[in-house]
Motif scaffolding. Structure first.
Motif, PDB file in Angstrom:
ATOM      1  N   LYS A 155     -12.903  10.899  -3.029  1.00 34.37           N
ATOM      2  CA  LYS A 155     -12.912  11.641  -1.759  1.00 34.37           C
ATOM      3  C   LYS A 155     -11.710  12.549  -1.520  1.00 34.37           C
ATOM      4  N   PRO A 156     -10.494  12.189  -1.930  1.00 39.35           N
ATOM      5  CA  PRO A 156      -9.352  13.080  -1.650  1.00 39.35           C
ATOM      6  C   PRO A 156      -9.541  14.459  -2.282  1.00 39.35           C
ATOM      7  N   ASP A 157      -9.054  15.489  -1.585  1.00 37.06           N
ATOM      8  CA  ASP A 157      -9.175  16.867  -2.063  1.00 37.06           C
ATOM      9  C   ASP A 157      -7.896  17.385  -2.714  1.00 37.06           C
ATOM     10  N   VAL A 215      -2.758   7.229  -4.988  1.00 39.18           N
ATOM     11  CA  VAL A 215      -3.681   6.486  -4.135  1.00 39.18           C
ATOM     12  C   VAL A 215      -4.273   5.340  -4.950  1.00 39.18           C
ATOM     13  N   ILE A 216      -4.429   4.207  -4.288  1.00 39.62           N
ATOM     14  CA  ILE A 216      -4.923   2.984  -4.923  1.00 39.62           C
ATOM     15  C   ILE A 216      -6.112   2.474  -4.120  1.00 39.62           C
ATOM     16  N   ASN A 217      -7.205   2.142  -4.812  1.00 36.60           N
ATOM     17  CA  ASN A 217      -8.377   1.664  -4.084  1.00 36.60           C
ATOM     18  C   ASN A 217      -9.169   0.679  -4.937  1.00 36.60           C
ATOM     19  N   GLU A 265      -1.997  18.254   2.144  1.00 40.97           N
ATOM     20  CA  GLU A 265      -2.597  19.501   2.620  1.00 40.97           C
ATOM     21  C   GLU A 265      -1.689  20.186   3.633  1.00 40.97           C
ATOM     22  N   PHE A 266      -1.158  19.421   4.586  1.00 45.67           N
ATOM     23  CA  PHE A 266      -0.290  20.001   5.615  1.00 45.67           C
ATOM     24  C   PHE A 266       1.000  20.542   4.993  1.00 45.67           C
ATOM     25  N   GLU A 267       1.530  19.846   4.007  1.00 43.05           N
ATOM     26  CA  GLU A 267       2.709  20.342   3.279  1.00 43.05           C
ATOM     27  C   GLU A 267       2.432  21.725   2.695  1.00 43.05           C
ATOM     28  N   SER A 268       1.285  21.833   2.037  1.00 41.46           N
ATOM     29  CA  SER A 268       0.935  23.093   1.387  1.00 41.46           C
ATOM     30  C   SER A 268       0.812  24.225   2.391  1.00 41.46           C
ATOM     31  N   SER A 303      -5.615   6.509   1.648  1.00 41.97           N
ATOM     32  CA  SER A 303      -5.762   7.632   0.722  1.00 41.97           C
ATOM     33  C   SER A 303      -6.013   8.934   1.470  1.00 41.97           C
ATOM     34  N   LYS A 304      -6.815   8.871   2.513  1.00 40.13           N
ATOM     35  CA  LYS A 304      -7.120  10.076   3.282  1.00 40.13           C
ATOM     36  C   LYS A 304      -5.890  10.591   4.021  1.00 40.13           C
ATOM     37  N   ILE A 305      -5.048   9.685   4.494  1.00 38.37           N
ATOM     38  CA  ILE A 305      -3.824  10.098   5.184  1.00 38.37           C
ATOM     39  C   ILE A 305      -2.903  10.830   4.220  1.00 38.37           C
ATOM     40  N   VAL A 306      -2.708  10.264   3.037  1.00 38.80           N
ATOM     41  CA  VAL A 306      -1.859  10.923   2.039  1.00 38.80           C
ATOM     42  C   VAL A 306      -2.442  12.285   1.679  1.00 38.80           C
ATOM     43  N   ASP A 307      -3.746  12.369   1.550  1.00 38.83           N
ATOM     44  CA  ASP A 307      -4.409  13.631   1.240  1.00 38.83           C
ATOM     45  C   ASP A 307      -4.123  14.674   2.314  1.00 38.83           C
TER      46      ASP A 307
END
Length: 390
Positions: free
Chosen positions: A46-48, A36-38, A21-24, A13-17
């Motif tokens: 936690k994801p922003d 994200v699935i948890n 962010e980097f895309e933006s 989930s943090k990697i996708v987050d």
């Protein structure tokens, strides 16, 4: 390339987050659908950058999870995903598969949810869609212990056997001893997001600029069409007169020797990308295929430099199956090179994980046998005269 991107477990989930962010920050539009699935409710908060309605909790009614995670147990992680597979399928209903070129599933192979649930989700995706399904997996560091290594060795087999390609990231190669655990993982996630988005984002233009040597989704898919394990190299250098702002934290800059030509700069960046830290340390010559993407202001591009870099990669990898192209970003503050090495086979770290996993499995079996004997001795009288109630 347009992606449906799924993060499973805390690390995934943090990697996708970080990717979003980097895309933006770089005006890209790669992840057309994110999810994200948890199994842990607290981790889903936690994801922003992931919308609330794209965060899926599974296992909240499972006796061993109950919304608190699976405690690093790969078997429970897989069981939870199987039990809630209908809910996961419903979450996929919002994905317009005609809008994406491929699906990327991100997870840590050391934890219970990522290593256990991700292979179940991948198997279901392969049944549902014809588009390629790629895995992006984090290999645990040796310092994390035997149980994560055992989880990773088992999950790795499932990832590689069920995905169209598995891109690996090795925590051991990227761990910095002078950082806290949180800082270390955060930094590694940024590094990985930078490489993945720069590589897979090629060909998706948000600007009118057209690449001189067009790199598109079909080139990336062709290079990844090996059903093996891949590694990514990356290097970047600042473009004079441009300020990075927040992007400085996402980029490892290198001073590239200026020999007076754009061609030399590009050639130097590509060599640096392969010879610096790869996401998975490997012998580049063991790759089947390779792909080069040069990203940055078009004024910094050089056909001669790209051709020279491609010839060098062909020599290093010992294959003629090398594709190279441009990814123009008019307002970019850096020139970067990303190199994909597809289907690498000489990867010492994976062998090391397997050895650590075998040792851990033997030790667990031995400890279980000893513990069972000790408990029997503890509760049984020496003469064996006392019988249990049932």
């Amino acid at each position: 390339m347009k992606l449906g991107t799924i993060g499973i477990g805390n690390a995934g989930s943090k990697i996708v987050d970080k990717m979003v962010e980097f895309e933006s920050l770089t005006d890209r539009n790669l992840c057309r659908h994110v999810m994200v699935i948890n199994t842990a409710r607290t981790d889903l908060s936690k994801p922003d950058h992931i919308p609330e309605d794209k965060r899926i909790l599974i296992g909240d009614t499972h006796q061993k999870a109950k919304g608190h995670g699976v405690g690093g147990d790969v078997e429970v992680g897989a069981e939870v995903a199987k039990n809630d597979i209908d809910e996961i399928r419903r979450a996929f209903d919002d994905v317009d598969i005609h809008e994406v070129d491929a699906i990327l599933v991100c997870a840590s192979l050391g934890g219970g949810t990522g290593s256990g649930a991700a292979p179940v989700v991948i198997s279901e995706l392969q049944k549902m869609y014809d588009e390629p399904v790629y895995g992006l997996g984090i290999l645990p560091g040796k310092y994390e212990g035997g149980r994560p290594a055992l989880n990773a060795a088992r999950s790795l087999q499932s990832f590689v056997n069920n995905t169209d390609n598995f891109i690996a990231f090795d925590n051991d190669a990227w761990r910095s001893k002078d950082q806290t655990v949180g800082e270390g993982y955060d930094g590694m996630n940024r590094e990985l997001a930078t490489r993945i988005v720069t590589l897979l984002g090629a060909g998706e233009y948000d600007e009118p600029t057209v690449a001189e040597n067009v790199m598109d989704a079909s080139d990336i898919i062709r290079t990844l069409d090996t059903n093996g394990i891949s590694s990514i190299g990356y290097a970047s250098t600042s473009v004079d007169g441009k300020d990075d702002g927040f992007l400085t934290r996402f980029r490892e800059d290198y001073e590239i020797e200026d020999s007076g030509s754009a061609a030399a700069k590009i050639n130097g960046l590509v060599r640096r990308a392969v010879n610096s830290r790869l996401t998975l340390p490997c012998d580049a010559s063991s790759a089947d295929r390779a792909l080069i993407v040069i990203s940055g202001p078009p004024s910094e591009f050089s056909r001669k430099g790209l051709e020279s870099a491609r010839e060098w990669i062909e020599s290093e990898v010992d294959t003629v199956d090398v594709l190279a192209g441009d990814d123009p970003r008019e307002n970019a503050s850096a020139l970067s090179a990303v190199v994909l090495l597809s289907n690498v086979t000489e990867t010492p770290r994976i062998k090391s994980i397997q050895e650590q996993a075998v040792d851990a499995q033997d030790k667990i079996a031995e400890q279980d046998a000893v513990r069972e004997e000790e408990i029997a001795e503890l509760i049984t009288d020496e003469q064996g005269k006392i019988d249990p109630v049932i």
